[in-house]
Structures are given as structure tokens and as C-alpha cells.
Design a protein around this motif. Structure first.
Motif, PDB file in Angstrom:
ATOM      1  N   PRO A   1      -2.219   6.236 -11.157  1.00 19.54           N
ATOM      2  CA  PRO A   1      -3.640   5.961 -10.896  1.00 19.54           C
ATOM      3  C   PRO A   1      -4.084   4.614 -11.475  1.00 19.54           C
ATOM      4  O   PRO A   1      -3.713   4.245 -12.578  1.00 19.54           O
ATOM      5  CB  PRO A   1      -4.357   7.117 -11.603  1.00 19.54           C
ATOM      6  CG  PRO A   1      -3.332   8.193 -11.732  1.00 19.54           C
ATOM      7  CD  PRO A   1      -2.011   7.481 -11.862  1.00 19.54           C
ATOM      8  N   GLY A   2      -4.841   3.900 -10.667  1.00 17.33           N
ATOM      9  CA  GLY A   2      -5.400   2.627 -11.102  1.00 17.33           C
ATOM     10  C   GLY A   2      -4.451   1.443 -10.999  1.00 17.33           C
ATOM     11  O   GLY A   2      -4.838   0.331 -11.332  1.00 17.33           O
ATOM     12  N   SER A   3      -3.220   1.655 -10.540  1.00 18.73           N
ATOM     13  CA  SER A   3      -2.268   0.542 -10.498  1.00 18.73           C
ATOM     14  C   SER A   3      -2.064  -0.036  -9.099  1.00 18.73           C
ATOM     15  O   SER A   3      -1.314  -0.977  -8.927  1.00 18.73           O
ATOM     16  CB  SER A   3      -0.914   0.992 -11.059  1.00 18.73           C
ATOM     17  OG  SER A   3      -0.347   1.972 -10.223  1.00 18.73           O
ATOM     18  N   ILE A   4      -2.753   0.509  -8.097  1.00 17.83           N
ATOM     19  CA  ILE A   4      -2.580   0.058  -6.724  1.00 17.83           C
ATOM     20  C   ILE A   4      -3.694  -0.927  -6.385  1.00 17.83           C
ATOM     21  O   ILE A   4      -4.872  -0.639  -6.571  1.00 17.83           O
ATOM     22  CB  ILE A   4      -2.610   1.259  -5.735  1.00 17.83           C
ATOM     23  CG1 ILE A   4      -1.535   2.273  -6.116  1.00 17.83           C
ATOM     24  CG2 ILE A   4      -2.440   0.791  -4.308  1.00 17.83           C
ATOM     25  CD1 ILE A   4      -0.140   1.718  -6.214  1.00 17.83           C
ATOM     26  N   GLY A   5      -3.292  -2.086  -5.868  1.00 14.29           N
ATOM     27  CA  GLY A   5      -4.262  -3.129  -5.542  1.00 14.29           C
ATOM     28  C   GLY A   5      -4.198  -3.543  -4.087  1.00 14.29           C
ATOM     29  O   GLY A   5      -3.516  -2.924  -3.263  1.00 14.29           O
ATOM     30  N   TRP A   6      -4.883  -4.622  -3.786  1.00 13.70           N
ATOM     31  CA  TRP A   6      -4.975  -5.093  -2.401  1.00 13.70           C
ATOM     32  C   TRP A   6      -3.612  -5.509  -1.862  1.00 13.70           C
ATOM     33  O   TRP A   6      -3.351  -5.381  -0.669  1.00 13.70           O
ATOM     34  CB  TRP A   6      -5.986  -6.227  -2.281  1.00 13.70           C
ATOM     35  CG  TRP A   6      -5.574  -7.500  -2.967  1.00 13.70           C
ATOM     36  CD1 TRP A   6      -5.855  -7.869  -4.254  1.00 13.70           C
ATOM     37  CD2 TRP A   6      -4.813  -8.561  -2.401  1.00 13.70           C
ATOM     38  NE1 TRP A   6      -5.299  -9.094  -4.525  1.00 13.70           N
ATOM     39  CE2 TRP A   6      -4.654  -9.551  -3.398  1.00 13.70           C
ATOM     40  CE3 TRP A   6      -4.249  -8.789  -1.156  1.00 13.70           C
ATOM     41  CZ2 TRP A   6      -3.957 -10.729  -3.192  1.00 13.70           C
ATOM     42  CZ3 TRP A   6      -3.553  -9.974  -0.945  1.00 13.70           C
ATOM     43  CH2 TRP A   6      -3.409 -10.923  -1.951  1.00 13.70           C
ATOM     44  N   LYS A   7      -2.708  -6.002  -2.722  1.00 10.42           N
ATOM     45  CA  LYS A   7      -1.378  -6.400  -2.261  1.00 10.42           C
ATOM     46  C   LYS A   7      -0.592  -5.197  -1.745  1.00 10.42           C
ATOM     47  O   LYS A   7       0.157  -5.314  -0.768  1.00 10.42           O
ATOM     48  CB  LYS A   7      -0.609  -7.092  -3.378  1.00 10.42           C
ATOM     49  CG  LYS A   7      -1.162  -8.437  -3.771  1.00 10.42           C
ATOM     50  CD  LYS A   7      -0.385  -9.022  -4.931  1.00 10.42           C
ATOM     51  CE  LYS A   7      -1.043 -10.286  -5.438  1.00 10.42           C
ATOM     52  NZ  LYS A   7      -0.364 -10.817  -6.620  1.00 10.42           N
ATOM     53  N   ASP A   8      -0.774  -4.066  -2.394  1.00 11.30           N
ATOM     54  CA  ASP A   8      -0.092  -2.844  -1.951  1.00 11.30           C
ATOM     55  C   ASP A   8      -0.620  -2.399  -0.589  1.00 11.30           C
ATOM     56  O   ASP A   8       0.151  -1.974   0.276  1.00 11.30           O
ATOM     57  CB  ASP A   8      -0.273  -1.727  -2.990  1.00 11.30           C
ATOM     58  CG  ASP A   8       0.302  -2.118  -4.335  1.00 11.30           C
ATOM     59  OD1 ASP A   8       1.528  -2.344  -4.409  1.00 11.30           O
ATOM     60  OD2 ASP A   8      -0.476  -2.219  -5.305  1.00 11.30           O
ATOM     61  N   TRP A   9      -1.931  -2.498  -0.403  1.00 11.78           N
ATOM     62  CA  TRP A   9      -2.527  -2.133   0.880  1.00 11.78           C
ATOM     63  C   TRP A   9      -2.109  -3.111   1.978  1.00 11.78           C
ATOM     64  O   TRP A   9      -1.820  -2.709   3.104  1.00 11.78           O
ATOM     65  CB  TRP A   9      -4.055  -2.062   0.770  1.00 11.78           C
ATOM     66  CG  TRP A   9      -4.490  -0.837   0.032  1.00 11.78           C
ATOM     67  CD1 TRP A   9      -4.893  -0.762  -1.263  1.00 11.78           C
ATOM     68  CD2 TRP A   9      -4.513   0.495   0.541  1.00 11.78           C
ATOM     69  NE1 TRP A   9      -5.179   0.541  -1.594  1.00 11.78           N
ATOM     70  CE2 TRP A   9      -4.960   1.334  -0.507  1.00 11.78           C
ATOM     71  CE3 TRP A   9      -4.215   1.073   1.773  1.00 11.78           C
ATOM     72  CZ2 TRP A   9      -5.110   2.704  -0.348  1.00 11.78           C
ATOM     73  CZ3 TRP A   9      -4.367   2.446   1.923  1.00 11.78           C
ATOM     74  CH2 TRP A   9      -4.805   3.242   0.880  1.00 11.78           C
ATOM     75  N   LEU A  10      -2.060  -4.400   1.639  1.00 12.96           N
ATOM     76  CA  LEU A  10      -1.620  -5.404   2.610  1.00 12.96           C
ATOM     77  C   LEU A  10      -0.165  -5.152   3.023  1.00 12.96           C
ATOM     78  O   LEU A  10       0.167  -5.207   4.212  1.00 12.96           O
ATOM     79  CB  LEU A  10      -1.771  -6.811   2.031  1.00 12.96           C
ATOM     80  CG  LEU A  10      -1.312  -7.960   2.928  1.00 12.96           C
ATOM     81  CD1 LEU A  10      -2.125  -8.000   4.227  1.00 12.96           C
ATOM     82  CD2 LEU A  10      -1.412  -9.283   2.181  1.00 12.96           C
ATOM     83  N   ALA A  11       0.684  -4.865   2.067  1.00 12.25           N
ATOM     84  CA  ALA A  11       2.090  -4.573   2.375  1.00 12.25           C
ATOM     85  C   ALA A  11       2.211  -3.324   3.249  1.00 12.25           C
ATOM     86  O   ALA A  11       3.038  -3.282   4.173  1.00 12.25           O
ATOM     87  CB  ALA A  11       2.890  -4.392   1.084  1.00 12.25           C
ATOM     88  N   ALA A  12       1.372  -2.328   2.996  1.00 16.43           N
ATOM     89  CA  ALA A  12       1.394  -1.103   3.808  1.00 16.43           C
ATOM     90  C   ALA A  12       0.970  -1.391   5.243  1.00 16.43           C
ATOM     91  O   ALA A  12       1.604  -0.910   6.194  1.00 16.43           O
ATOM     92  CB  ALA A  12       0.487  -0.043   3.189  1.00 16.43           C
ATOM     93  N   VAL A  13      -0.067  -2.184   5.408  1.00 17.99           N
ATOM     94  CA  VAL A  13      -0.543  -2.523   6.757  1.00 17.99           C
ATOM     95  C   VAL A  13       0.501  -3.356   7.486  1.00 17.99           C
ATOM     96  O   VAL A  13       0.828  -3.082   8.652  1.00 17.99           O
ATOM     97  CB  VAL A  13      -1.901  -3.267   6.686  1.00 17.99           C
ATOM     98  CG1 VAL A  13      -2.269  -3.882   8.027  1.00 17.99           C
ATOM     99  CG2 VAL A  13      -2.989  -2.315   6.213  1.00 17.99           C
ATOM    100  N   MET A  14       1.057  -4.360   6.818  1.00 15.70           N
ATOM    101  CA  MET A  14       2.059  -5.207   7.469  1.00 15.70           C
ATOM    102  C   MET A  14       3.328  -4.429   7.789  1.00 15.70           C
ATOM    103  O   MET A  14       3.878  -4.555   8.889  1.00 15.70           O
ATOM    104  CB  MET A  14       2.366  -6.420   6.602  1.00 15.70           C
ATOM    105  CG  MET A  14       1.214  -7.402   6.555  1.00 15.70           C
ATOM    106  SD  MET A  14       1.614  -8.916   5.695  1.00 15.70           S
ATOM    107  CE  MET A  14       2.843  -9.606   6.767  1.00 15.70           C
TER     108      MET A  14
END
Length: 149
Positions: A114-127
């Protein structure tokens, strides 16, 4: 619609970028604290050096899994685009799981850490999800396009 070769190159370039980012992360020592937390959740009684060794084992399993999935997916995709039924079956299995894994990664990791996921993780998931969808769409168009037209 991109060709099957272009889609495969995009996948391999994306995998290369992920490999470079993984290597940089490993050299920076970034994943070890998260993996120590994973060991703590899996086996709370493990302490000291054994805990560190278990975390390194988790890390190596992740690296080997990444390399194996990338290699098998690329081979299966290439075979499937050439008409191989076995290649298609293997690609559907690996690609389906990898698409699910890419899309759900930030959610799963957010629950684990918890609390360690940021926008880079979401961007990598989308890409990552977009690239797996691209592979499937191009393969379907290649294999079944004449039936749809």
C-alpha cells in the motif's frame, strides 16, 4: 493495421525497455525492500540472512519468468502469424495471462505494498496492456481477416 512483424518488433522493443528498467532498478537496489516485505508476508518467521536470501530468490524467479514469457510469447506469436495452430494456442494462453497481469499489476501491487504504487506503474500497465491488445488484434486480423471481410 500494422503488420505482424511490426507488432512483434513493438513488443520486443517494449520488452527491451522493461528489461533495461528492471536492470537499472536491480542495480539501484530498489526491489529488495519490497521483496523483503513479500518474504515477511509469505513467511513471517524467517529472519536475517535467510530472509535476504529468500528475497533474492523471489527476485531471480521474477527475472527468469520475465525472460521466459517474453521469449515464448515472441516465438508463439511469430509461429501463430505464420499459421501454426500450436503457436496460436500457446500465444492465446501466454498472451491472455500476460494481458491480465499487465492490466491488473498496479491494483495487485497496491494491495501488496500500500502506498507504493505511482503514476509510472499505471503508465506501464496501460502501455503493456495496449501492446498485448495490439498483438491480439493484429494476429486476429492476420489469421481471420479474410473470413471477416
Amino acid at each position: 493495421m500494422p503488420s505482424t512483424s511490426l507488432a512483434l518488433y513493438i513488443f520486443l522493443i517494449w520488452s527491451g525497455v522493461r528489461a533495461v528498467l528492471l536492470a537499472a532498478s536491480l542495480l539501484g537496489g530498489k526491489p529488495l525492500p519490497a521483496l523483503l516485505l513479500a518474504v515477511e508476508k509469505v513467511e513471517p518467521s524467517v529472519q536475517g540472512e535467510e530472509k535476504s536470501e529468500m528475497a533474492k530468490g523471489f527476485l531471480w524467479i521474477s527475472v527468469v519468468w520475465f525472460v521466459a514469457v517474453t521469449a515464448v510469447a515472441a516465438f508463439a506469436y511469430n509461429s501463430a502469424s505464420s499459421g501454426s495452430t500450436w503457436g496460436l494456442a500457446i500465444f492465446i494462453a501466454i498472451g491472455g495471462w500476460s494481458l491480465y497481469e499487465a492490466a491488473s499489476s498496479p491494483i495487485v501491487l497496491g494491495r501488496m505494498y500500500p502506498g507504493s504504487i505511482g503514476w509510472k506503474d499505471w503508465l506501464a500497465a496501460v502501455m503493456g496492456s495496449a501492446i498485448w491488445v495490439l498483438l491480439f488484434v493484429v494476429l486476429v486480423a492476420r489469421r481471420f481477416g479474410p473470413l471477416v471481410s
